[in-house]
Design a protein around this motif. Structure first.
Motif, short mmCIF file in Angstrom:
data_model
loop_
_atom_site.label_atom_id
_atom_site.label_comp_id
_atom_site.label_asym_id
_atom_site.label_seq_id
_atom_site.Cartn_x
_atom_site.Cartn_y
_atom_site.Cartn_z
N HIS A 45 -9.19 2.20 4.23
CA HIS A 45 -8.08 1.68 3.40
C HIS A 45 -7.01 1.50 4.32
O HIS A 45 -6.70 2.46 5.25
N ILE B 7 -5.39 1.31 -4.45
CA ILE B 7 -5.60 2.76 -4.18
C ILE B 7 -4.65 3.51 -3.87
O ILE B 7 -3.80 3.30 -2.99
N TYR B 91 -2.62 1.97 -1.01
CA TYR B 91 -3.50 1.37 -0.14
C TYR B 91 -4.44 0.49 -0.76
O TYR B 91 -4.59 0.21 -2.00
N THR B 92 -4.92 -0.54 0.12
CA THR B 92 -6.10 -1.36 -0.39
C THR B 92 -7.45 -1.29 0.83
O THR B 92 -7.04 -0.88 1.70
N VAL B 93 -8.24 -1.63 -0.13
CA VAL B 93 -9.64 -1.13 0.70
C VAL B 93 -9.82 -2.49 1.75
O VAL B 93 -9.64 -3.49 1.30
#
Lengths: 103, 103
Positions: A45, B7, B91-93
């Motif tokens: 992430h 996320i 967050y981002t994956v």
């Protein structure tokens, strides 16, 4: 019944502008670990803001604590990336609604 | 195409012996948030060792940053649990091999 997977959570401090170098090291580590017995999967992430305390958080799944601890798993990784905050922490999932249907 | 989910990662310091009280507060918060537009799912992780710095780590998925930020989402939660380290991080994956077949 198979044992519950163990969840490994690892937060990385990465200075602004160093994402690509970090990602290259992370890819090498992942490629190696994914060949080890008991490795299941991983998700990396990245923070949506550039100046977050933890720019990256890695969340990996292993079949068991024993599988994860079976030796110094990252010793064979060329150019290994060391976590900024010591070894990863091991967790188990205690609540999970991600597999339930959402209304 | 649907936007990538965002996320939300939230680490909690919980003193030894206080797991049950924390879990009760967490359940109330989750029950409320799960009624909000854009909420997708959450997983709560508990450390395998009792004295970990972060006893619990919550990882939730929302449809978008806008959905998550649409108001003070936890204001309506009775007995809300405040994170010990400020607001959650978004967050981002960026890497994910959990959906790939494993050899």
């Amino acid at each position: 019944m198979a044992p519950e997977p163990v969840i490994l959570i690892n937060a990385f401090e990465v200075a602004e502008g160093h994402d690509e170098a970090f990602l290259e090291g992370w890819e090498r580590t992942r490629a190696f670990l994914s060949t080890q017995p008991g490795y299941l999967s991983t998700r990396l992430h990245r923070s949506l803001v550039p100046d977050a305390e933890f720019r990256f958080v890695n969340i990996a799944r292993w079949e068991s604590v024993d599988a994860f601890r079976a030796g110094d798993l990252t010793a064979g990784v060329p150019g290994r990336t060391r976590p900024a905050r010591g070894p990863p922490s091991l967790y188990t999932v205690v609540r999970d609604d991600s597999t339930a249907g959402t209304p």
